[in-house]
Design a protein around this motif. Structure first.
Motif, PDB file in Angstrom:
ATOM      1  N   LYS A 147       0.738  -1.302  -0.104  1.00 25.83           N
ATOM      2  CA  LYS A 147       0.111   0.013   0.059  1.00 25.83           C
ATOM      3  C   LYS A 147       0.901   1.190  -0.001  1.00 25.83           C
ATOM      4  CE  LYS A 147      -3.948   1.810   2.181  1.00 25.83           C
ATOM      5  NZ  LYS A 147      -4.948   2.077   0.857  1.00 25.83           N
ATOM      6  N   ALA A 148       1.855   1.317   0.870  1.00 25.80           N
ATOM      7  CA  ALA A 148       2.823   2.254   0.861  1.00 25.80           C
ATOM      8  C   ALA A 148       3.464   2.545  -0.467  1.00 25.80           C
ATOM      9  CB  ALA A 148       3.705   2.365   2.020  1.00 25.80           C
ATOM     10  N   LYS A 149       3.831   1.493  -1.000  1.00 31.07           N
ATOM     11  CA  LYS A 149       4.475   1.593  -2.370  1.00 31.07           C
ATOM     12  C   LYS A 149       3.420   1.966  -3.280  1.00 31.07           C
ATOM     13  CE  LYS A 149       6.803  -1.373  -5.880  1.00 31.07           C
ATOM     14  NZ  LYS A 149       7.134  -2.590  -6.062  1.00 31.07           N
ATOM     15  N   GLY A 150       2.324   1.736  -3.285  1.00 31.53           N
ATOM     16  CA  GLY A 150       1.345   2.195  -4.149  1.00 31.53           C
ATOM     17  C   GLY A 150       1.090   3.623  -4.023  1.00 31.53           C
ATOM     18  N   LEU A 151       1.094   4.141  -2.709  1.00 31.31           N
ATOM     19  CA  LEU A 151       1.133   5.518  -2.664  1.00 31.31           C
ATOM     20  C   LEU A 151       2.056   6.530  -2.794  1.00 31.31           C
ATOM     21  CD1 LEU A 151      -0.888   5.297   1.119  1.00 31.31           C
ATOM     22  CD2 LEU A 151      -1.975   5.836  -1.343  1.00 31.31           C
ATOM     23  N   LYS A 152       3.242   5.802  -3.271  1.00 29.20           N
ATOM     24  CA  LYS A 152       4.354   6.350  -3.830  1.00 29.20           C
ATOM     25  C   LYS A 152       5.195   7.168  -2.641  1.00 29.20           C
ATOM     26  CE  LYS A 152       3.123   7.142  -8.647  1.00 29.20           C
ATOM     27  NZ  LYS A 152       3.469   5.893  -9.126  1.00 29.20           N
ATOM     28  N   LEU A 153       5.054   6.374  -1.390  1.00 28.38           N
ATOM     29  CA  LEU A 153       5.721   6.702  -0.370  1.00 28.38           C
ATOM     30  C   LEU A 153       7.108   6.063  -0.329  1.00 28.38           C
ATOM     31  CD1 LEU A 153       3.054   6.150   2.183  1.00 28.38           C
ATOM     32  CD2 LEU A 153       3.565   8.444   1.335  1.00 28.38           C
ATOM     33  N   SER A 154       8.078   6.844   0.444  1.00 27.85           N
ATOM     34  CA  SER A 154       9.351   6.367   0.589  1.00 27.85           C
ATOM     35  C   SER A 154       9.921   5.973   1.911  1.00 27.85           C
ATOM     36  CB  SER A 154      10.331   7.347  -0.153  1.00 27.85           C
ATOM     37  OG  SER A 154      10.589   8.295   0.272  1.00 27.85           O
ATOM     38  N   GLY A 155      11.188   5.272   1.911  1.00 29.88           N
ATOM     39  CA  GLY A 155      11.733   5.309   3.274  1.00 29.88           C
ATOM     40  C   GLY A 155      10.786   4.226   4.366  1.00 29.88           C
ATOM     41  N   PHE A 156      10.224   3.211   3.605  1.00 30.06           N
ATOM     42  CA  PHE A 156       9.530   2.409   4.604  1.00 30.06           C
ATOM     43  C   PHE A 156       9.696   0.752   4.547  1.00 30.06           C
ATOM     44  CE2 PHE A 156       7.542   2.225   0.386  1.00 30.06           C
ATOM     45  CZ  PHE A 156       7.482   0.927   0.023  1.00 30.06           C
ATOM     46  N   SER A 157      10.761   0.596   3.939  1.00 27.98           N
ATOM     47  CA  SER A 157      11.006  -0.641   4.067  1.00 27.98           C
ATOM     48  C   SER A 157      11.621  -1.278   5.113  1.00 27.98           C
ATOM     49  CB  SER A 157      12.277  -1.004   3.038  1.00 27.98           C
ATOM     50  OG  SER A 157      13.596  -0.267   3.265  1.00 27.98           O
ATOM     51  N   LYS A 158      12.231  -0.595   6.289  1.00 26.59           N
ATOM     52  CA  LYS A 158      12.526  -1.048   7.374  1.00 26.59           C
ATOM     53  C   LYS A 158      11.460  -0.847   8.664  1.00 26.59           C
ATOM     54  CE  LYS A 158      17.534  -1.141   6.052  1.00 26.59           C
ATOM     55  NZ  LYS A 158      18.765  -0.599   6.641  1.00 26.59           N
ATOM     56  N   LEU A 159      10.467  -0.336   8.422  1.00 29.26           N
ATOM     57  CA  LEU A 159       9.656   0.249   9.319  1.00 29.26           C
ATOM     58  C   LEU A 159       8.883  -0.829  10.082  1.00 29.26           C
ATOM     59  CD1 LEU A 159       7.997   3.496   7.816  1.00 29.26           C
ATOM     60  CD2 LEU A 159       9.890   3.231   9.357  1.00 29.26           C
ATOM     61  N   THR A 160       8.361  -0.732  11.264  1.00 28.54           N
ATOM     62  CA  THR A 160       7.614  -1.931  11.891  1.00 28.54           C
ATOM     63  C   THR A 160       6.168  -1.488  11.407  1.00 28.54           C
ATOM     64  OG1 THR A 160       7.017  -0.451  13.832  1.00 28.54           O
ATOM     65  CG2 THR A 160       8.978  -1.718  13.884  1.00 28.54           C
ATOM     66  N   ARG A 161       5.269  -2.632  11.755  1.00 28.39           N
ATOM     67  CA  ARG A 161       3.872  -2.346  11.207  1.00 28.39           C
ATOM     68  C   ARG A 161       3.161  -1.125  11.672  1.00 28.39           C
ATOM     69  NH1 ARG A 161      -1.211  -3.818  13.288  1.00 28.39           N
ATOM     70  NH2 ARG A 161      -2.462  -4.755  11.674  1.00 28.39           N
ATOM     71  N   ASP A 162       3.380  -0.814  13.085  1.00 30.13           N
ATOM     72  CA  ASP A 162       2.767   0.174  13.648  1.00 30.13           C
ATOM     73  C   ASP A 162       3.451   1.535  13.054  1.00 30.13           C
ATOM     74  OD1 ASP A 162       1.224  -0.993  15.307  1.00 30.13           O
ATOM     75  OD2 ASP A 162       2.597  -0.845  17.151  1.00 30.13           O
ATOM     76  N   GLU A 163       4.666   1.542  12.706  1.00 35.71           N
ATOM     77  CA  GLU A 163       5.086   2.776  11.840  1.00 35.71           C
ATOM     78  C   GLU A 163       4.700   2.864  10.448  1.00 35.71           C
ATOM     79  OE1 GLU A 163       9.448   3.105  14.035  1.00 35.71           O
ATOM     80  OE2 GLU A 163       9.183   1.686  12.641  1.00 35.71           O
ATOM     81  N   LEU A 164       4.459   1.773  10.058  1.00 35.40           N
ATOM     82  CA  LEU A 164       3.867   1.718   8.659  1.00 35.40           C
ATOM     83  C   LEU A 164       2.455   2.378   8.508  1.00 35.40           C
ATOM     84  CD1 LEU A 164       5.024  -1.879   7.264  1.00 35.40           C
ATOM     85  CD2 LEU A 164       5.564   0.324   6.071  1.00 35.40           C
ATOM     86  N   ILE A 165       1.570   1.769   9.388  1.00 37.78           N
ATOM     87  CA  ILE A 165       0.264   2.373   9.527  1.00 37.78           C
ATOM     88  C   ILE A 165       0.201   3.880   9.869  1.00 37.78           C
ATOM     89  CG2 ILE A 165      -1.735   2.454  11.146  1.00 37.78           C
ATOM     90  CD1 ILE A 165      -1.334  -0.635  11.244  1.00 37.78           C
TER      91      ILE A 165
END
Length: 129
Positions: A72-90
């Protein structure tokens, strides 16, 4: 079950075999009519595709897995999310900043202010001599 049928012409508005079509899409709950439209008219049954899209759209973000959140983050064209936890991704997807981010920024800002204050004091001491 209601079948969602698509015509080859996406602009078709009319009735075929008793099924009303608008912009190439029609609905029927009759399996025999569905089969005639698919086999004889070469229309497409997109019921499963439509159901899959509806199910995915209904899934709350809090129920998504880490992999789904990253997608979903990739689809929203967000960056810097590869090492984030589930809560941080949300939080990232919802546009919220985490408290750790805020604290880190505050510490960095405070540290810069302290350095600037030290420089100002040193400059004042040198001017007074």
């Amino acid at each position: 079950m209601v079948y969602k049928i698509q015509t080859p012409n996406p602009q078709y508005n009319g009735v075929t075999e008793g099924v009303a079509f608008a912009k190439g899409i029609g609905y029927t709950d009759d399996l025999n009519i569905r089969n005639v439209l698919i086999n004889d008219y070469k229309y497409a049954d997109i019921s499963e595709v439509a159901e899959a899209i509806e199910v995915e759209a209904e899934k709350p973000i809090e129920d998504m897995t880490v992999a789904e959140l990253k997608e979903k983050a990739k689809g929203l064209k967000l960056s810097g999310f590869s090492k984030l936890t589930r809560d941080e991704l949300i939080a990232l997807i919802n546009g919220e900043s985490t408290s750790e981010d805020d604290e880190g920024k505050q510490e960095e800002f405070t540290s810069k202010e302290a350095n600037n204050e030290e420089k100002n004091i040193e400059e004042d001491d040198n001017d007074n001599q």
